[in-house]
Design a protein around this motif. Sequence first.
Motif, PDB file in Angstrom:
ATOM      1  N   GLY A 177       0.936  -1.134   0.052  1.00  0.00           N
ATOM      2  CA  GLY A 177       0.059  -0.045   0.012  1.00  0.00           C
ATOM      3  C   GLY A 177       0.713   1.268   0.014  1.00  0.00           C
ATOM      4  O   GLY A 177       0.275   2.389   0.082  1.00  0.00           O
ATOM      5  N   GLY A 178       2.100   1.123  -0.051  1.00  0.00           N
ATOM      6  CA  GLY A 178       2.857   2.332  -0.170  1.00  0.00           C
ATOM      7  C   GLY A 178       2.956   2.796  -1.292  1.00  0.00           C
ATOM      8  O   GLY A 178       2.552   2.422  -2.418  1.00  0.00           O
ATOM      9  N   ASP A 179       3.865   3.956  -1.613  1.00  0.00           N
ATOM     10  CA  ASP A 179       3.992   4.646  -2.960  1.00  0.00           C
ATOM     11  C   ASP A 179       4.551   3.683  -3.860  1.00  0.00           C
ATOM     12  O   ASP A 179       5.542   2.885  -3.248  1.00  0.00           O
ATOM     13  CB  ASP A 179       4.742   5.734  -2.610  1.00  0.00           C
ATOM     14  N   MET A 180       4.336   3.741  -5.098  1.00  0.00           N
ATOM     15  CA  MET A 180       5.378   2.983  -6.041  1.00  0.00           C
ATOM     16  C   MET A 180       6.420   4.362  -6.614  1.00  0.00           C
ATOM     17  O   MET A 180       6.350   5.409  -6.044  1.00  0.00           O
ATOM     18  CB  MET A 180       4.405   2.892  -7.509  1.00  0.00           C
ATOM     19  N   ALA A 181       7.360   3.790  -7.185  1.00  0.00           N
ATOM     20  CA  ALA A 181       8.206   4.562  -7.782  1.00  0.00           C
ATOM     21  C   ALA A 181       8.747   3.843  -9.422  1.00  0.00           C
ATOM     22  O   ALA A 181       8.470   2.782  -9.616  1.00  0.00           O
ATOM     23  CB  ALA A 181       9.755   4.381  -6.914  1.00  0.00           C
ATOM     24  N   ASP A 182       9.183   5.039  -9.855  1.00  0.00           N
ATOM     25  CA  ASP A 182       9.598   4.649 -11.318  1.00  0.00           C
ATOM     26  C   ASP A 182      10.984   3.591 -11.246  1.00  0.00           C
ATOM     27  O   ASP A 182      11.898   3.837 -10.279  1.00  0.00           O
ATOM     28  CB  ASP A 182      10.196   5.494 -12.246  1.00  0.00           C
ATOM     29  N   TRP A 183      11.084   2.544 -11.957  1.00  0.00           N
ATOM     30  CA  TRP A 183      12.149   1.383 -11.877  1.00  0.00           C
ATOM     31  C   TRP A 183      13.320   1.803 -12.782  1.00  0.00           C
ATOM     32  O   TRP A 183      13.520   1.781 -13.817  1.00  0.00           O
ATOM     33  CB  TRP A 183      11.465   0.199 -12.560  1.00  0.00           C
ATOM     34  N   VAL A 184      14.150   2.848 -12.015  1.00  0.00           N
ATOM     35  CA  VAL A 184      15.397   3.437 -12.678  1.00  0.00           C
ATOM     36  C   VAL A 184      16.270   3.678 -11.311  1.00  0.00           C
ATOM     37  O   VAL A 184      15.944   3.668 -10.277  1.00  0.00           O
ATOM     38  CB  VAL A 184      15.277   4.857 -13.074  1.00  0.00           C
ATOM     39  N   ARG A 185      17.566   3.523 -11.930  1.00  0.00           N
ATOM     40  CA  ARG A 185      18.701   3.644 -10.768  1.00  0.00           C
ATOM     41  C   ARG A 185      18.466   4.538  -9.614  1.00  0.00           C
ATOM     42  O   ARG A 185      18.584   5.785 -10.004  1.00  0.00           O
ATOM     43  CB  ARG A 185      20.169   3.540 -11.491  1.00  0.00           C
ATOM     44  N   SER A 186      18.609   4.120  -8.431  1.00  0.00           N
ATOM     45  CA  SER A 186      18.338   5.000  -7.325  1.00  0.00           C
ATOM     46  C   SER A 186      18.609   4.115  -6.140  1.00  0.00           C
ATOM     47  O   SER A 186      19.061   3.186  -6.236  1.00  0.00           O
ATOM     48  CB  SER A 186      16.971   5.733  -7.221  1.00  0.00           C
ATOM     49  N   ARG A 187      18.607   5.052  -5.064  1.00  0.00           N
ATOM     50  CA  ARG A 187      18.858   4.223  -3.570  1.00  0.00           C
ATOM     51  C   ARG A 187      17.728   3.073  -3.560  1.00  0.00           C
ATOM     52  O   ARG A 187      17.852   2.192  -2.695  1.00  0.00           O
ATOM     53  CB  ARG A 187      18.921   5.064  -2.407  1.00  0.00           C
ATOM     54  N   GLU A 188      16.372   3.149  -4.314  1.00  0.00           N
ATOM     55  CA  GLU A 188      15.459   2.284  -3.949  1.00  0.00           C
ATOM     56  C   GLU A 188      15.253   1.474  -5.022  1.00  0.00           C
ATOM     57  O   GLU A 188      14.282   0.428  -5.186  1.00  0.00           O
ATOM     58  CB  GLU A 188      14.114   3.140  -3.852  1.00  0.00           C
ATOM     59  N   PHE A 189      15.980   1.281  -5.919  1.00  0.00           N
ATOM     60  CA  PHE A 189      16.069   0.631  -7.171  1.00  0.00           C
ATOM     61  C   PHE A 189      16.206  -1.013  -7.030  1.00  0.00           C
ATOM     62  O   PHE A 189      16.976  -1.405  -6.283  1.00  0.00           O
ATOM     63  CB  PHE A 189      17.415   0.928  -8.038  1.00  0.00           C
ATOM     64  N   LEU A 190      15.181  -1.529  -7.557  1.00  0.00           N
ATOM     65  CA  LEU A 190      14.872  -3.002  -7.115  1.00  0.00           C
ATOM     66  C   LEU A 190      15.834  -3.804  -8.327  1.00  0.00           C
ATOM     67  O   LEU A 190      15.428  -3.825  -9.441  1.00  0.00           O
ATOM     68  CB  LEU A 190      13.479  -3.206  -7.410  1.00  0.00           C
ATOM     69  N   GLN A 191      16.879  -4.400  -7.719  1.00  0.00           N
ATOM     70  CA  GLN A 191      17.604  -5.111  -8.584  1.00  0.00           C
ATOM     71  C   GLN A 191      17.515  -6.542  -8.337  1.00  0.00           C
ATOM     72  O   GLN A 191      18.313  -7.212  -7.837  1.00  0.00           O
ATOM     73  CB  GLN A 191      19.243  -4.933  -8.241  1.00  0.00           C
ATOM     74  N   GLY A 192      16.203  -6.835  -8.814  1.00  0.00           N
ATOM     75  CA  GLY A 192      15.662  -8.223  -8.221  1.00  0.00           C
ATOM     76  C   GLY A 192      16.010  -9.379  -9.331  1.00  0.00           C
ATOM     77  O   GLY A 192      16.726  -9.279 -10.254  1.00  0.00           O
ATOM     78  N   LYS A 193      14.797 -10.230  -9.574  1.00  0.00           N
ATOM     79  CA  LYS A 193      14.796 -11.427 -10.331  1.00  0.00           C
ATOM     80  C   LYS A 193      15.216 -10.938 -12.020  1.00  0.00           C
ATOM     81  O   LYS A 193      15.648 -11.564 -12.580  1.00  0.00           O
ATOM     82  CB  LYS A 193      13.890 -12.383 -10.021  1.00  0.00           C
ATOM     83  N   PHE A 194      14.263 -10.025 -12.208  1.00  0.00           N
ATOM     84  CA  PHE A 194      14.065  -9.460 -13.574  1.00  0.00           C
ATOM     85  C   PHE A 194      15.333  -8.936 -13.938  1.00  0.00           C
ATOM     86  O   PHE A 194      15.576  -9.252 -14.863  1.00  0.00           O
ATOM     87  CB  PHE A 194      12.891  -8.454 -13.488  1.00  0.00           C
ATOM     88  N   TYR A 195      15.813  -8.054 -13.277  1.00  0.00           N
ATOM     89  CA  TYR A 195      17.237  -7.477 -13.513  1.00  0.00           C
ATOM     90  C   TYR A 195      18.321  -8.637 -13.511  1.00  0.00           C
ATOM     91  O   TYR A 195      18.954  -8.535 -14.453  1.00  0.00           O
ATOM     92  CB  TYR A 195      17.691  -6.510 -12.372  1.00  0.00           C
ATOM     93  N   GLU A 196      18.365  -9.476 -12.535  1.00  0.00           N
ATOM     94  CA  GLU A 196      19.370 -10.471 -12.540  1.00  0.00           C
ATOM     95  C   GLU A 196      19.162 -11.475 -13.788  1.00  0.00           C
ATOM     96  O   GLU A 196      20.242 -11.707 -14.241  1.00  0.00           O
ATOM     97  CB  GLU A 196      19.427 -11.441 -11.426  1.00  0.00           C
ATOM     98  N   LYS A 197      18.076 -11.712 -14.141  1.00  0.00           N
ATOM     99  CA  LYS A 197      18.135 -12.604 -15.397  1.00  0.00           C
ATOM    100  C   LYS A 197      18.433 -12.156 -16.640  1.00  0.00           C
ATOM    101  O   LYS A 197      19.227 -12.570 -17.538  1.00  0.00           O
ATOM    102  CB  LYS A 197      16.593 -12.912 -15.542  1.00  0.00           C
ATOM    103  N   GLU A 198      18.024 -10.583 -16.664  1.00  0.00           N
ATOM    104  CA  GLU A 198      18.593 -10.120 -17.991  1.00  0.00           C
ATOM    105  C   GLU A 198      20.037  -9.863 -18.001  1.00  0.00           C
ATOM    106  O   GLU A 198      20.833 -10.117 -18.881  1.00  0.00           O
ATOM    107  CB  GLU A 198      17.968  -8.584 -17.866  1.00  0.00           C
ATOM    108  N   PHE A 199      20.686  -9.743 -16.753  1.00  0.00           N
ATOM    109  CA  PHE A 199      22.221  -9.376 -16.626  1.00  0.00           C
ATOM    110  C   PHE A 199      22.877 -10.874 -16.922  1.00  0.00           C
ATOM    111  O   PHE A 199      23.990 -10.568 -17.458  1.00  0.00           O
ATOM    112  CB  PHE A 199      22.613  -8.986 -15.140  1.00  0.00           C
TER     113      PHE A 199
END
Length: 299
Positions: A177-199
Amino acid sequence: MEEQNKIELLKEKIESAQAIVVGIASGMSAANGERYYYQDDDDFKKLAGSLRDKYDIHSWFDLYYDPRVTKEEHWAMLLRHIRHLYEAEAGETYKDLAEILKGKNYYIVTTNQDFQTFKAFPDDKITRLQGDFRYFQCKHQCHDEIYYNEDIINDLYPKIEGDRLPERYIPKCPKCGGDMADWVRSREFLQGKFYEKEFERYMNFLRSNMNKKVLFLELGVGVMTPMFIKEPFMNMVYQWPDAFYATINPKHAIIPKEIEKKSLAINDDILFVLKKLLGKPTEDIKRDKGEIFDSGKVY
């Protein structure tokens, strides 16, 4: 070496390469005229609205990161920006590069978040290292998921009032229920399964081609974040016996002495060089030699 000779040498390297690794950064999009990130042009004025004068800010990135901008104002200018990116066609540099790489064994790694690369190349040929404005994530990273946002953008855009998106419309995380954010490099950036698969896909390409004749082609990469493209390219060229490094940048085409015999630097406008590689007319191109657009500021 004369400029034309450099272009001919690059053409030879492209034709003889068994694998090509392309690094794309902001200078690639800037060569198409997308410069509002760092310049006070008409595009920036349109995206910023009254916030430009209110905060005396004259580039999109400065506005994006300015702490004085309220959350509602931030979301309004973010929605305008992302919608602008969705509506923009692939620029000439991307179309020309696609023509150059057609039928070749290549892979692209990019720090750009403007998804221009995806308008000219297949998704499975690209790894994005700093995110993509087409996706939202939970600002608090409460779960490992990113969300394609085109429908959200189209729904929220008409709800902008003046230069603010009312609080009640700001996207919320479906889990916490918290705020969403744009998925771009920042201190909150989600470097999760989507990112890792592509890397990992990028790493697999490198591993499978490391013993071949590899061309590392760097396009519009500045010195802001060299750890993503520039330094890895240079290190691999230094270590791999049959690798070659080519960088095109109007102002900051840099070659370290350790790999100078395996490298080529072209200090010229990217659009001009790609046209020359294809044998297309270049007479009408207003060549950027770095004075108009300071490529040293871009990553």
